[in-house]
Scaffold this motif. Sequence first.
Motif, short mmCIF file in Angstrom:
data_model
loop_
_atom_site.label_atom_id
_atom_site.label_comp_id
_atom_site.label_asym_id
_atom_site.label_seq_id
_atom_site.Cartn_x
_atom_site.Cartn_y
_atom_site.Cartn_z
N MET B 1 0.85 -1.20 0.00
CA MET B 1 0.00 0.00 0.00
C MET B 1 0.88 1.24 0.00
N ALA B 2 0.75 2.08 -1.00
CA ALA B 2 1.60 3.27 -1.07
C ALA B 2 1.16 4.28 -0.02
N GLU B 3 2.12 4.94 0.58
CA GLU B 3 1.81 6.00 1.54
C GLU B 3 2.71 7.18 1.27
N PRO B 4 2.25 8.38 1.61
CA PRO B 4 3.15 9.51 1.41
C PRO B 4 4.23 9.51 2.49
N ALA B 5 5.31 10.22 2.20
CA ALA B 5 6.38 10.32 3.19
C ALA B 5 5.98 11.30 4.27
N THR B 6 6.54 11.13 5.44
CA THR B 6 6.21 12.06 6.53
C THR B 6 7.42 12.88 6.94
N ALA B 7 8.47 12.24 7.39
CA ALA B 7 9.62 13.00 7.90
C ALA B 7 10.46 13.56 6.76
N THR B 8 9.89 14.54 6.04
CA THR B 8 10.63 15.05 4.88
C THR B 8 11.75 16.00 5.28
N GLN B 9 11.65 16.61 6.49
CA GLN B 9 12.67 17.57 6.89
C GLN B 9 14.05 16.94 6.88
N ALA B 10 14.09 15.70 7.31
CA ALA B 10 15.38 15.01 7.38
C ALA B 10 15.99 14.82 6.01
N ALA B 11 15.14 14.86 4.98
CA ALA B 11 15.64 14.53 3.64
C ALA B 11 16.05 15.76 2.84
N ALA B 12 15.99 16.94 3.46
CA ALA B 12 16.32 18.16 2.72
C ALA B 12 17.75 18.10 2.19
N PRO B 13 17.94 18.49 0.93
CA PRO B 13 19.29 18.40 0.37
C PRO B 13 20.21 19.47 0.96
N ASP B 112 -2.48 18.43 -5.31
CA ASP B 112 -2.86 17.21 -4.57
C ASP B 112 -1.77 16.15 -4.70
N CYS B 113 -0.56 16.62 -4.94
CA CYS B 113 0.57 15.71 -5.08
C CYS B 113 1.52 15.90 -3.91
N PHE B 114 1.82 14.82 -3.23
CA PHE B 114 2.64 14.90 -2.03
C PHE B 114 3.94 14.15 -2.23
N VAL B 115 4.78 14.22 -1.19
CA VAL B 115 6.08 13.54 -1.26
C VAL B 115 5.86 12.04 -1.14
N PRO B 269 11.07 11.08 -11.26
CA PRO B 269 10.68 10.74 -9.89
C PRO B 269 9.19 10.43 -9.72
N TYR B 270 8.86 9.73 -8.66
CA TYR B 270 7.48 9.51 -8.28
C TYR B 270 7.07 10.57 -7.26
N ILE B 271 5.81 10.98 -7.36
CA ILE B 271 5.17 11.74 -6.29
C ILE B 271 4.01 10.88 -5.80
N PHE B 272 3.42 11.27 -4.70
CA PHE B 272 2.28 10.54 -4.15
C PHE B 272 1.03 11.33 -4.51
N HIS B 273 0.23 10.78 -5.40
CA HIS B 273 -0.98 11.47 -5.83
C HIS B 273 -2.13 11.07 -4.92
N SER B 274 -2.66 12.05 -4.19
CA SER B 274 -3.58 11.69 -3.12
C SER B 274 -5.04 11.74 -3.51
#
Lengths: 352, 363
Positions: B1-13, B112-115, B269-274
């Motif tokens: 089951m696909a889910e959007p990412a949550t802890a995106t802050q950690a992934a900032a470049p 409506d597109c998320f990480v 890349p993929y995004i999460f389409h909600s």
Amino acid sequence: MSLSIKDDEIDIVIGALRPDLTSFMNEWRTIFSRFHLIIVKDPDLKEELKIPEGFNLDVYKKPDIDRVVGTSTSTIFSGYSCRYFGYLVSRKKYIISVDDDCYPAKDNKGILVDAVAQHITNLTTPATPFFFNTLYDPFTEGADFVRGYPFSLRSGVQCALSCGLWLNLADYDAPTQALKPEERNSRYVDAVLTVPARTLMPISGINIAFNREVIGPALLPSLRLGGEGKFRWETMEDIWSGMCVKVVCDHLGLGVKTGMPYVWRNDRGDAIASLRKEWEGVKLMEEVVPFFQSVRLSREATTTEDCVAEVANVVKEQLGSKDPMFARAAKAMVDWVKLWKSVGSSTSSPGA
Amino acid sequence: MAEPATATQAAAPVVALLKDELDIVIPTIRNLDFLEMWRPFFQPYHLIIVQDGDPSKTIKVPEGFDYELYNRNDINRILGPKASCISFKDSACRCFGYMVSKKKYIFTIDDDCFVAKDPSGKAINALEQHIKNLLSPSTPFFFNTLYDPFREGADFVRGYPFSLREGVPTAASHGLWLNIPDYDAPTQLVKPLERNTRYVDAVLTIPKGTLFPMCGMNLAFNRELIGPAMYFGLMGDGQPIGRYDDMWAGWCTKVICDHLGLGVKTGLPYIFHSKASNPFVNLRKEYKGIYWQEEIIPFFQKAVLPKDCTTVQKCYIELAKQVKEKLSKVDPYFDNLADAMVTWIEAWDELNPTGPVPNGKAA
């Protein structure tokens, strides 16, 4: 495995370039053992073949090849081209062919890939060469055609060829592998896609499957490098054959798929040592690719044999004078069609 | 089951690539809450918000983003009578954002597109992948069976001619969607529960001569190379068709890219389409398109551009001419569309005059 395909419609053809096939056969046992196998021994290989028990198979060696095609013709089956003899004598609808240094791979979940089942799925579901589907194979579970895909193109066409890929030792040429000696392919791409019509690609012979009844004669031994050797880095025969197959498929409205299944290809040989031999092939591709991109077959060519004969003719006319290798390849193609007609079982229904 | 990412802050470049050379164009009618999730990846960049629908409504932009916002009144004011080429009440209005941008690259995304998460669970920086796609060459003339040869861990396979290994500049990068896939209305109706959970770890060049359905939900392009071709057509209010804006732009773009020797990539890349839009509403919008595309696609497949079309604008004007000649008989809509295509180019050239641009290079 598609329920509508019976196991006895499939032949697995293995070209044996090395004598000891014990570990190869044992690794593939769970996947291969229900099928009939055709093992063709490279006529140049001197040692006896070692094959483990428990398989339903036919083994063809030089004397057998000589008996079927004559001693002068049997030379065309030297080296990696020995597998074409298997294609010639098979009587089955589908052929799956894997190099003898390839083992079953594991997918991203760690599950063993049933390469035979995936190839059969590819061959028995339609291909979609006329418009690109951005979600790749629309017939796979969990996918479909995307918005904007014309409905008239959604039934697709028959898939004639399924090209698989390789984990670990990818099918790079010698210069590339020599430059990156440590590079191994660890990326498992979970996709099958149709190669669009009129798009050509290098079709590797390491891991392929095809519908022999529809496209059999187009997989052929014809281009032989002067210094052709016993490593894939030292050959171009499959690349040449693959260009012919794609041109024929495009003309007949048949599909070619690429992607899964993966096989695990073992490390073998030395790319630097093979550099000298492959350089010839690398140079040739500069001529070969533009040539095949320009080939147009006539409307009268409605069978695979006719198409191959026409390609042979164009090769002779346009490339023959550039290098004797091409002239020989053209002749080999013509001879192959004759051989297929006399030895091969009736094949090639008119193209779709 | 696909889910959007949550802890995106950690992934900032650590380094935001092209941060002064790329605009993010977002069409919206509701709100921009989705930007919160994208903040670590988007905040360094300038946003162009194109507000669709009622201009008297205020769209709240989350704090901390550098942006410009245009509503219908702004579009009318800036373009005057040429504003007729910009769709109203349809996300196709986003192409106005492409036109007013002054940057070299555009990334456009739906609200409506998320990480998304990759299979290892890591948040996907879609913008970073698009940039990588755009900054590395494409290979449209010969198909590489190991997909993008410029990605780490991949290369050209045996048999790939060395003369073709330099590739061509990449004009567009088409990303994909996990969760709600971009299906048309009939497919949505038949498979309302289908979710895309397959992460295909590949980027590939769409071969020359092959058309594809371009989705505008997760798309990036080199505005300098192909911008004028990214016209999203006449959709929405007062138009007989909707949900074909990005399709139209994609077909025009691909024909022109093929003609000019530019590349188009698809895949990561993929995004999460909600959000799954209402399939019945979609059916009403798409209905004509489903019939028309049977004519439109052969038109584009056969379209030939003359050799003297050496710029995107010239190619586009020529295409508009051919649309008028060959598709008007399908429906008078195409007559209007052809005119709008010309208006678009006129407006583009007015807002983007050729001549030296601030960095000293000719546009």
